[in-house]
Enzyme design. Structure first.
Site, PDB file in Angstrom:
ATOM      1  N   GLU A 107      -7.150   0.320  -4.688  1.00 29.18           N
ATOM      2  CA  GLU A 107      -8.341   0.756  -5.444  1.00 29.18           C
ATOM      3  C   GLU A 107      -9.550  -0.115  -5.104  1.00 29.18           C
ATOM      4  O   GLU A 107     -10.677   0.374  -5.001  1.00 29.18           O
ATOM      5  CB  GLU A 107      -8.042   0.721  -6.947  1.00 29.18           C
ATOM      6  CG  GLU A 107      -7.031   1.811  -7.330  1.00 29.18           C
ATOM      7  CD  GLU A 107      -6.610   1.745  -8.782  1.00 29.18           C
ATOM      8  OE1 GLU A 107      -6.037   0.696  -9.184  1.00 29.18           O
ATOM      9  OE2 GLU A 107      -6.858   2.703  -9.523  1.00 29.18           O
ATOM     10  N   GLU A 127       1.681   2.871  -8.947  1.00 30.42           N
ATOM     11  CA  GLU A 127       1.661   2.653 -10.397  1.00 30.42           C
ATOM     12  C   GLU A 127       2.667   3.530 -11.139  1.00 30.42           C
ATOM     13  O   GLU A 127       3.262   3.114 -12.137  1.00 30.42           O
ATOM     14  CB  GLU A 127       0.256   2.909 -10.958  1.00 30.42           C
ATOM     15  CG  GLU A 127      -0.754   1.810 -10.686  1.00 30.42           C
ATOM     16  CD  GLU A 127      -1.466   1.948  -9.347  1.00 30.42           C
ATOM     17  OE1 GLU A 127      -0.983   2.700  -8.479  1.00 30.42           O
ATOM     18  OE2 GLU A 127      -2.513   1.292  -9.165  1.00 30.42           O
TER      19      GLU A 127
HETATM   20  N1  3HC Z   1       2.259  -8.503 -10.110  1.00 30.20           N
HETATM   21  C1  3HC Z   1       2.969  -9.609 -10.399  1.00 30.20           C
HETATM   22  N2  3HC Z   1       3.960 -10.082  -9.618  1.00 30.20           N
HETATM   23  C2  3HC Z   1       4.236  -9.405  -8.513  1.00 30.20           C
HETATM   24  C3  3HC Z   1       3.539  -8.245  -8.144  1.00 30.20           C
HETATM   25  C4  3HC Z   1       2.499  -7.801  -8.993  1.00 30.20           C
HETATM   26  N3  3HC Z   1       1.769  -6.718  -8.720  1.00 30.20           N
HETATM   27  N4  3HC Z   1       4.048  -7.784  -6.984  1.00 30.20           N
HETATM   28  C5  3HC Z   1       5.023  -8.637  -6.636  1.00 30.20           C
HETATM   29  N5  3HC Z   1       5.131  -9.624  -7.550  1.00 30.20           N
HETATM   30  C6  3HC Z   1       6.038 -10.777  -7.510  1.00 30.20           C
HETATM   31  C7  3HC Z   1       7.483 -10.366  -7.663  1.00 30.20           C
HETATM   32  O1  3HC Z   1       7.852 -10.289  -9.029  1.00 30.20           O
HETATM   33  C8  3HC Z   1       8.190 -11.486  -6.930  1.00 30.20           C
HETATM   34  O2  3HC Z   1       8.244 -12.585  -7.792  1.00 30.20           O
HETATM   35  P1  3HC Z   1       9.497 -13.594  -7.734  1.00 30.20           P
HETATM   36  O3  3HC Z   1       9.522 -14.131  -6.326  1.00 30.20           O
HETATM   37  O4  3HC Z   1       9.190 -14.579  -8.776  1.00 30.20           O
HETATM   38  O5  3HC Z   1      10.696 -12.746  -8.036  1.00 30.20           O
HETATM   39  C9  3HC Z   1       7.226 -11.841  -5.803  1.00 30.20           C
HETATM   40  O6  3HC Z   1       5.957 -11.333  -6.214  1.00 30.20           O
HETATM   41  C10 3HC Z   1       7.583 -11.223  -4.461  1.00 30.20           C
HETATM   42  O7  3HC Z   1       7.785  -9.822  -4.658  1.00 30.20           O
HETATM   43  P2  3HC Z   1       8.979  -9.041  -3.955  1.00 30.20           P
HETATM   44  O8  3HC Z   1      10.238  -9.818  -4.084  1.00 30.20           O
HETATM   45  O9  3HC Z   1       8.937  -7.658  -4.476  1.00 30.20           O
HETATM   46  O10 3HC Z   1       8.498  -9.117  -2.436  1.00 30.20           O
HETATM   47  P3  3HC Z   1       8.647  -8.027  -1.308  1.00 30.20           P
HETATM   48  O11 3HC Z   1       8.071  -8.640  -0.108  1.00 30.20           O
HETATM   49  O12 3HC Z   1      10.039  -7.486  -1.272  1.00 30.20           O
HETATM   50  O13 3HC Z   1       7.710  -6.798  -1.766  1.00 30.20           O
HETATM   51  C11 3HC Z   1       5.691  -5.756  -2.574  1.00 30.20           C
HETATM   52  C12 3HC Z   1       6.332  -6.975  -1.846  1.00 30.20           C
HETATM   53  C13 3HC Z   1       5.880  -4.494  -1.722  1.00 30.20           C
HETATM   54  C14 3HC Z   1       4.241  -6.061  -2.766  1.00 30.20           C
HETATM   55  C15 3HC Z   1       6.399  -5.543  -3.930  1.00 30.20           C
HETATM   56  O14 3HC Z   1       6.408  -6.781  -4.611  1.00 30.20           O
HETATM   57  C16 3HC Z   1       5.734  -4.537  -4.827  1.00 30.20           C
HETATM   58  O15 3HC Z   1       5.962  -3.349  -4.684  1.00 30.20           O
HETATM   59  N6  3HC Z   1       4.933  -5.011  -5.810  1.00 30.20           N
HETATM   60  C17 3HC Z   1       4.345  -4.180  -6.817  1.00 30.20           C
HETATM   61  C18 3HC Z   1       3.190  -3.370  -6.298  1.00 30.20           C
HETATM   62  C19 3HC Z   1       2.609  -2.546  -7.409  1.00 30.20           C
HETATM   63  O16 3HC Z   1       3.315  -1.870  -8.151  1.00 30.20           O
HETATM   64  N7  3HC Z   1       1.283  -2.573  -7.555  1.00 30.20           N
HETATM   65  C20 3HC Z   1       0.615  -1.872  -8.608  1.00 30.20           C
HETATM   66  C21 3HC Z   1       0.444  -2.787  -9.780  1.00 30.20           C
HETATM   67  S1  3HC Z   1      -0.234  -1.972 -11.194  1.00 30.20           S
HETATM   68  C22 3HC Z   1      -1.900  -1.835 -10.810  1.00 30.20           C
HETATM   69  O17 3HC Z   1      -2.331  -2.255  -9.785  1.00 30.20           O
HETATM   70  C23 3HC Z   1      -2.729  -1.202 -11.887  1.00 30.20           C
HETATM   71  C24 3HC Z   1      -4.068  -0.801 -11.381  1.00 30.20           C
HETATM   72  O18 3HC Z   1      -4.073   0.560 -11.058  1.00 30.20           O
HETATM   73  C25 3HC Z   1      -5.101  -1.050 -12.403  1.00 30.20           C
END
Ligand code: 3HC
Ligand code: NAI
Length: 701
Positions: A107, A127
């Site tokens: 975004e 999301e």
């Molecule tokens: N917020 C907080 N922590 C997050 C995070 C996030 N968005 N994304 C990842 N983390 C943390 C994980 O909990 C993990 O923490 P830990 O090591 O303490 O367990 C660490 O970061 C590493 O994450 P992964 O183990 O998942 O690492 P990968 O390399 O396997 O994957 C990734 C990376 C593809 C970025 C995956 O973490 C992911 O899919 N993250 C979420 C992405 C997401 O859903 N984004 C949307 C958020 S909601 C939003 O943006 C609302 C907006 O529209 C207003």
């Protein structure tokens, strides 16, 4: 400048770099840093353009999910301020993406004037997987940029697209080679040299879909899959607003629908699972730095239902597999099924014919055990008989190289007894895959008394690499998932005896959100498997009736389930839809009468409580015995192996949200009414009395 964001000058370009490891989430401080960077760039007359990039592994992975539950106490600069600052900038801002641009990250990129990425970058609005929707303009900007027909499926699925696809969709303007910062700077310089204007997506008129029925048709297409799940339907409303409303009104609508999702139990459940699926790979006594064995080759013994599927997981990620069977005929059958599965996937366009050949080419098919000698991991998936397993493990022990991991896919047998057949029980562990093993995400890794930390760390790691969600469990009958399922299935059967019919029980649980209820599931899996096990047990114990006489009678009548066209339901030829069958009703009524039951109407609420609380009560016992490390691990098991609705967060989380006091009171009432099978688990009692929850450790609780 916030210490989470850098601003540097590279010639006439200001470089704003986000440094918030591990994934550059938009945690407090990051928005402020970006806003200050944009201000600094605009204030400096030498700067003609800016680029926004991520330091470390990627661009920006979105909002900081943990902050949804622990919002900052003081008023902070937010993502909305970032969007305003970027869009209002007088100088062009280019988003340069490597790694991932996800959720709020994408975004932010959409509020920049131009976007580029390296070939390995990925883009997505995931999301929905958290039970919410893109709440920072994503549902309004993406349809303006790429059209509603292309934007809607992307946002509803939450899927990521790679850079080439993002370019084709016009999400990005350019794929750059080499280092992202240099590539983005070159692109920014070119835009300045060309006198390119400031492109603001908010000013684009969203194209109309080609059909007036587009939104209604799309809603119909997801109606079954997404039943009961709020976020996808709210996303449809948002994208419709992007077509129907001016930008600012669309944003207001997005906010309203985002808030509705954010307040829902579903978002809590899904965010709980997000953290639970990351926590489950952390084993308290097996720290992150425990040495792991390198797994470059695998050997799988048995190419039946499970062995073939297990092999595919390794082949899919390029790990060669030696597949060993008893004889050539069984081997050919197994290979044929693997090839058939791949060919079907190719027909659906998900892989190419070259991929099929490349994956098949990684199989070394053999009937000679000597061929497992070089494998880094040997996974046994032969018949479920202890004597056979012991014989096979003794043989593996003689042949496998000294540092190989020796794994068994047993679903019911004692891993320690199997390990004792070798001279290296420290290398032995259970890897319990779920059927179909190439599809189901869950992998229960079963820790034996002597499994070494290195062995555990290795199978947790390889599980992730082959695309599974690995959960470490201890040894007990059925391990975690099937042990709980046994209690659930037994209760479902009792409900039949008391007054319900299969369609009542399955219907109630389907509406609760399960992929299917226990009777439809039984018909799918085949009723004959359980029947044979019950017959064997009856013979061993000298009994003449099992605990499930109606199931036995169905099998006696050749009703094994879908494969014979009838089981708990009947099936039309070539159709998998279960049709209630009067013959089954008659059988149930007769057995119910034989048991002296006075049949009654059972409410949907009671059906759901009786089935769910059996899972929860047994889950509590499993926790107390240490068979599962945490309640959230049990939730991960149910969400990934048993079709449990993800938006409910898993059975233990569901119980937490109902309130353990209420769950305990209901379990106690059922104990008074139905006896021993409902004896409350001591842990449930204790937590209920103290007003605590099972899941105390995850932010989503
Ligand atoms: N917020 C907080 N922590 C997050 C995070 C996030 N968005 N994304 C990842 N983390 C943390 C994980 O909990 C993990 O923490 P830990 O090591 O303490 O367990 C660490 O970061 C590493 O994450 P992964 O183990 O998942 O690492 P990968 O390399 O396997 O994957 C990734 C990376 C593809 C970025 C995956 O973490 C992911 O899919 N993250 C979420 C992405 C997401 O859903 N984004 C949307 C958020 S909601 C939003 O943006 C609302 C907006 O529209 C207003
Ligand atoms: P299956 O009967 O489909 O396959 C077993 C295969 O092993 C057969 O092809 C057989 O020829 C082969 N085999 C037997 N003895 C052998 C030997 N000594 N060496 C090499 N191959 C040999 O059985 P399935 O369903 O694949 O089960 C395998 C294991 O997986 C069992 O331990 C089972 O409990 C477990 N399991 C099964 C699940 C299922 O849903 N089917 C789910 C999870 C685990």
């Amino acid at each position: 400048m916030s210490d989470l964001v850098d601003f540097t000058k590279r010639g006439a370009v200001g470089v704003i770099t986000v440094n918030n490891p591990p994934v550059n989430a938009l945690s407090v401080g990051v928005p402020q840093g970006i806003v200050e960077g944009v201000k600094a760039g605009n204030a400096d007359p030498e700067i003609k353009a800016m680029v926004l990039v991520g330091g470390g592994r990627g661009f920006i992975a979105g909002a900081d999910i943990s902050e949804f539950f622990n919002p900052p106490k003081e008023k902070a600069v937010t993502i909305f301020d970032v969007l305003d600052a970027l869009e209002a900038s007088d100088k062009p801002v280019v988003a340069g993406v490597h790694g991932n641009a996800l959720g709020g990250g994408l975004e932010v990129a959409l509020a920049c004037h131009y976007r580029c990425g390296v070939a390995s970058a990925h883009f997505g609005l995931p999301e929905v997987k958290l039970g919410i929707l893109p709440g920072a303009g994503g549902t309004q900007r993406l349809p303006r940029l790429i059209g509603p027909e292309r934007a809607l499926p992307l946002i509803v699925s939450g899927d990521f697209v790679p850079a080439d696809k993002a370019l084709e969709l016009s999400i990005i303007d350019l794929v750059v080679a080499g280092d992202i910062t240099s590539g983005a700077i070159d692109y920014a310089n070119k835009l300045v040299a060309d006198g390119s204007n400031l492109r603001r997506i908010r000013d684009i008129q969203t194209p109309k879909p080609s059909s007036d029925a587009f939104f209604a048709d799309f809603e119909k297409s997801i109606a079954r899959r997404a039943r009961g799940f709020l976020a996808p339907f709210n996303i449809i409303k948002c994208v419709q607003a992007a077509v129907d409303l001016p930008f600012d009104e669309g944003i207001a609508r997005e906010r309203e629908l985002f808030d509705e999702c954010m307040k829902s139990e579903q978002a809590r459940g899904l965010m709980h699972l997000f953290f639970a699926e990351r926590t489950c790979t952390k084993i308290p006594d097996v720290p992150k730095d425990t040495p792991k064995k390198k797994i470059d080759t695998a050997a799988i013994l048995g190419a039946g239902t499970m062995g073939g599927g297990i092999a595919m997981n390794f082949l899919n990620v390029g790990i060669p597999v030696t597949l060993v069977e008893r004889d050539q005929e069984a081997l050919d059958r197994g290979l044929g099924i693997i090839r058939g599965n791949y060919e079907n996937t190719a027909k659906k366009g998900r892989i190419t014919q070259d991929d099929v050949e490349a994956r098949m080419g990684l199989i070394n098919a053999s009937t000679d055990y000597q061929d497992i000698a070089e494998a880094d991991i040997v996974i046994e998936a032969v018949f479920e008989e202890m004597d056979i397993k012991k014989e096979v493990f003794a043989k593996i022990d003689e042949i496998a190289k000294p540092d190989a991991v020796l794994a068994t896919n047993t679903s019911t047998l004692d891993v320690d007894e199997i390990a004792a057949a070798t001279k290296r029980p420290e290398s032995v562990i259970g890897t319990h895959f779920f059927s179909p093993a190439n599809v189901m995400k869950l992998l229960e890794n079963v820790r034996g008394a002597k499994s070494s930390k290195e062995t555990i760390a290795t199978v947790m790691d390889i599980g992730k690499k082959i695309g599974k969600v690995p959960v470490l469990v201890g040894i007990c009958d059925g391990f975690v998932g099937n042990r709980m399922l046994h209690h659930y299935g037994r209760e479902a059967y009792k409900l039949l005896m008391e007054g319900a019919l299969p369609q009542d029980v399955d219907g109630a649980l389907y509406d609760y959100g399960l992929a299917m209820g226990p009777f439809a599931m039984g018909d799918l899996a085949g009723l004959d498997v359980g029947w044979r096990i019950r017959k064997r047990k009856m013979a061993e114990l000298g009994l003449n009736r099992s605990d499930s006489p109606v199931s036995d009678e169905l099998c006696e009548r050749g009703r094994y389930g879908q494969k014979t066209g009838a089981g708990w339901y009947r099936y039309e030829k070539g159709n998998r839809t279960p049709i209630p069958d009067p013959e089954v009703k008659e059988l149930i009524l007769a057995e119910s009468e034989r048991e002296g039951m006075k049949r009654r109407t059972i409410t949907t609420e009671e059906i759901v409580q009786r089935c769910m609380y059996q899972l929860v009560n047994e889950g509590a016992k499993i926790l107390e015995e240490g068979i599962a490390l945490r309640a959230s691990d049990i939730d991960v098991i149910y969400a990934n192996g048993y079709g449990f609705p993800r938006y409910r967060g898993g059975p233990m989380f569901y119980a937490d949200r109902v309130g353990l006091k209420s769950v305990y009171d209901t379990v106690s009432k059922f104990y008074d009414e139905h006896g021993e099978a409902w004896k409350p688990a001591p842990l449930l009692k204790r937590l209920a009395e103290k007003g605590e929850t099972f899941n105390a450790q995850n932010p989503g609780r």
